[in-house]
Design a protein around this motif. Structure first.
Motif, PDB file in Angstrom:
ATOM      1  N   ARG A  32       0.820  -1.213   0.000  1.00  0.00           N
ATOM      2  CA  ARG A  32       0.000   0.000   0.000  1.00  0.00           C
ATOM      3  C   ARG A  32       0.860   1.273   0.000  1.00  0.00           C
ATOM      4  NH1 ARG A  32      -2.382   3.791   3.129  1.00  0.00           N
ATOM      5  NH2 ARG A  32      -1.238   3.144   4.988  1.00  0.00           N
ATOM      6  N   LEU A  33       1.884   1.283   0.845  1.00  0.00           N
ATOM      7  CA  LEU A  33       2.753   2.470   0.920  1.00  0.00           C
ATOM      8  C   LEU A  33       3.909   2.389  -0.080  1.00  0.00           C
ATOM      9  CD1 LEU A  33       2.925   2.978   4.792  1.00  0.00           C
ATOM     10  CD2 LEU A  33       1.741   4.424   3.125  1.00  0.00           C
ATOM     11  N   ASN A  34       3.944   1.280  -0.822  1.00  0.00           N
ATOM     12  CA  ASN A  34       4.993   1.066  -1.808  1.00  0.00           C
ATOM     13  C   ASN A  34       6.385   1.167  -1.167  1.00  0.00           C
ATOM     14  OD1 ASN A  34       5.484   0.302  -4.411  1.00  0.00           O
ATOM     15  ND2 ASN A  34       5.683   2.386  -5.185  1.00  0.00           N
ATOM     16  N   LEU A  35       6.603   0.356  -0.147  1.00  0.00           N
ATOM     17  CA  LEU A  35       7.900   0.349   0.542  1.00  0.00           C
ATOM     18  C   LEU A  35       8.758  -0.778  -0.005  1.00  0.00           C
ATOM     19  CD1 LEU A  35       6.654   0.924   4.202  1.00  0.00           C
ATOM     20  CD2 LEU A  35       7.668   2.570   2.623  1.00  0.00           C
ATOM     21  N   PRO A  36       9.994  -0.469  -0.388  1.00  0.00           N
ATOM     22  CA  PRO A  36      10.850  -1.494  -0.982  1.00  0.00           C
ATOM     23  C   PRO A  36      11.383  -2.493   0.054  1.00  0.00           C
ATOM     24  CG  PRO A  36      12.078   0.544  -0.722  1.00  0.00           C
ATOM     25  CD  PRO A  36      10.654   0.836  -0.304  1.00  0.00           C
ATOM     26  N   ALA A  37      11.569  -3.736  -0.384  1.00  0.00           N
ATOM     27  CA  ALA A  37      12.143  -4.764   0.501  1.00  0.00           C
ATOM     28  C   ALA A  37      13.661  -4.673   0.518  1.00  0.00           C
ATOM     29  CB  ALA A  37      11.704  -6.151   0.027  1.00  0.00           C
ATOM     30  N   VAL A  38      14.217  -3.948  -0.464  1.00  0.00           N
ATOM     31  CA  VAL A  38      15.675  -3.783  -0.574  1.00  0.00           C
ATOM     32  C   VAL A  38      16.009  -2.348  -0.975  1.00  0.00           C
ATOM     33  CG1 VAL A  38      16.282  -6.162  -1.214  1.00  0.00           C
ATOM     34  CG2 VAL A  38      15.555  -4.555  -2.994  1.00  0.00           C
ATOM     35  N   GLY A  39      17.201  -1.905  -0.620  1.00  0.00           N
ATOM     36  CA  GLY A  39      17.695  -0.629  -1.129  1.00  0.00           C
ATOM     37  C   GLY A  39      18.132  -0.804  -2.574  1.00  0.00           C
ATOM     38  N   SER A  40      18.420   0.297  -3.271  1.00  0.00           N
ATOM     39  CA  SER A  40      18.868   0.223  -4.665  1.00  0.00           C
ATOM     40  C   SER A  40      19.765   1.427  -4.973  1.00  0.00           C
ATOM     41  CB  SER A  40      17.654   0.198  -5.606  1.00  0.00           C
ATOM     42  OG  SER A  40      16.777   1.281  -5.352  1.00  0.00           O
ATOM     43  N   ILE A  41      20.568   1.295  -6.029  1.00  0.00           N
ATOM     44  CA  ILE A  41      21.438   2.406  -6.453  1.00  0.00           C
ATOM     45  C   ILE A  41      21.272   2.603  -7.948  1.00  0.00           C
ATOM     46  CG2 ILE A  41      23.839   3.170  -6.783  1.00  0.00           C
ATOM     47  CD1 ILE A  41      24.558   1.853  -4.143  1.00  0.00           C
ATOM     48  N   SER A  42      21.074   3.855  -8.371  1.00  0.00           N
ATOM     49  CA  SER A  42      20.835   4.121  -9.793  1.00  0.00           C
ATOM     50  C   SER A  42      21.647   5.307 -10.297  1.00  0.00           C
ATOM     51  CB  SER A  42      19.346   4.410 -10.020  1.00  0.00           C
ATOM     52  OG  SER A  42      18.963   5.567  -9.311  1.00  0.00           O
ATOM     53  N   VAL A  43      21.644   5.463 -11.618  1.00  0.00           N
ATOM     54  CA  VAL A  43      22.163   6.685 -12.231  1.00  0.00           C
ATOM     55  C   VAL A  43      21.010   7.351 -12.981  1.00  0.00           C
ATOM     56  CG1 VAL A  43      24.602   6.088 -12.414  1.00  0.00           C
ATOM     57  CG2 VAL A  43      23.034   5.299 -14.196  1.00  0.00           C
ATOM     58  N   THR A  44      20.949   8.669 -12.887  1.00  0.00           N
ATOM     59  CA  THR A  44      19.907   9.452 -13.547  1.00  0.00           C
ATOM     60  C   THR A  44      20.370   9.776 -14.963  1.00  0.00           C
ATOM     61  OG1 THR A  44      19.239  10.316 -11.417  1.00  0.00           O
ATOM     62  CG2 THR A  44      18.577  11.603 -13.331  1.00  0.00           C
ATOM     63  N   LEU A  45      19.429   9.743 -15.936  1.00  0.00           N
ATOM     64  CA  LEU A  45      19.790   9.829 -17.352  1.00  0.00           C
ATOM     65  C   LEU A  45      19.376  11.150 -18.003  1.00  0.00           C
ATOM     66  CD1 LEU A  45      18.620   6.197 -18.259  1.00  0.00           C
ATOM     67  CD2 LEU A  45      20.882   6.933 -17.466  1.00  0.00           C
TER      68      LEU A  45
END
Ligand code: PMV
Length: 337
Positions: A32-45
């Protein structure tokens, strides 16, 4: 005059950029709150962005959504309308709104646009509603629309925190380094423009409910995140690329092991995985990552772009190539004009 002023204040336009995860978000700890089960790392494009205008108007009887110039389908409109309910409840307003959202990248290019879309929408709508949010609060808000959107609030290298709190108050993204920190490029190799059969939310739920590897995927993520932070800190390209590839394949392997298995790849996707590895054996510094779809995203440094673009230009099954360096934070375009 008062009315005019109010109307002016209730309108805003924002731009946000898409992102691609090097360490993937796959799994939810609260739907419901859209909470992730794991962290993540990204790059913005930089080359992939969404520009969104929001106008609250008391004359409207329901929220309206225009996507790339045409009225959106009812399912999309409702998803966005539910998101606007969050804004309205926080801002204590009741006006419905008109949303006009445009991607600068080709529609139907088979690229996920929910990250840039919900980041731009969160920024434009919070501003139009008169909310003053900190970057953390903006990221939390964007997360309610789509998990990866929490990361598109920032440019450069971004980490999304899994968080511990049940209300999601610590599940937001932070910037690890600005775009100019490292001249990385992402080459998006488009292999299909068809709508995928299973979206990211459905794919995640099915994986966590049935994949025997899901627990292992979750339990290893903190180690991958730590390693990726270190690779970024040292600007160690080989380490970053090798780890991104490992993490992406691990995410897909976990999804493939669901029941029924979730396979986002087509034949060209697989050919491209082999080709990238062949190129590396020949000394080329290039790695890949793949999201919940059949496109392959190459990770390389600026000097390799031309050669790689040429190499893949006529590769069978590739429909289009988009090259992009890292992009900036989300920003307001013409606030309250
Ligand atoms: O933000 P969503 O719900 O579209 O999920 C994103 C899932 C992946 O793109 C596969 C991974 C990621 O971290 O972006």
């Amino acid at each position: 005059l008062d009315d005019e002023k109010r109307l002016r204040l209730m309108k805003a336009t924002a731009i946000a950029h898409a992102n691609i995860a090097l360490i993937k978000y796959w799994g939810k700890r609260d739907e419901r709150l859209n909470l992730p089960a794991v962290g993540s790392i990204s790059v913005t494009l930089r080359e992939l962005s969404t520009k969104t205008q929001v106008v609250f108007d008391e004359k409207l009887t329901r929220d309206e959504l225009i996507l790339n110039g045409t009225p959106a389908g009812e399912e999309e409109r409702q998803r966005v309308s539910r998101f606007m309910d969050i804004i309205r409840s926080e801002a204590k307003i009741s006006e419905k709104c008109k949303i006009d959202s445009r991607n600068n990248f080709p529609t139907g290019a088979g690229l996920a646009s929910s990250a840039s879309a919900f980041a731009a929408l969160a920024l434009a709508s919070s501003h139009a509603a008169g909310l003053t949010l900190s970057p953390e609060e903006l990221s939390i808000l964007a997360r309610r629309g789509s998990g990866s959107a929490a990361r598109s609030v920032y440019g450069g290298f971004v980490e999304m925190k899994k968080g511990e709190a049940a209300d999601g108050s610590d599940a937001f993204a932070v910037q690890l380094a600005p775009p100019e920190y490292w001249d990385l490029h992402i080459l998006i190799l488009i292999t299909s423009t068809e709508q995928k059969l299973i979206g990211s939310t459905g794919g995640m739920i099915q994986t966590q409910e049935t994949s025997p590897y899901y627990f292992r995927w979750i339990s290893e993520q903190d180690r991958d995140l730590r390693e990726m932070r270190e690779a970024i800190r040292k600007r160690d390209f080989e380490h970053l690329g090798e780890l991104a590839e490992f993490n992406a394949l691990k995410m897909h392997a976990t999804a493939i092991a669901a029941r029924p298995g979730i396979l986002y790849w087509n034949g060209t996707t697989v050919e491209l995985i082999h080709e990238v590895r062949r190129l590396r054996l020949q000394g080329e510094a290039v790695y890949f990552t793949i999201d919940a779809g059949p496109q392959v995203k190459l990770i390389c440094e600026a000097p390799s772009v031309d050669k790689l673009r040429q190499h893949f230009q006529n590769f069978p099954g590739i429909k289009q190539i988009i090259d992009t360096p890292l992009g900036p934070d989300a920003y307001l375009w013409e606030a309250s004009k």
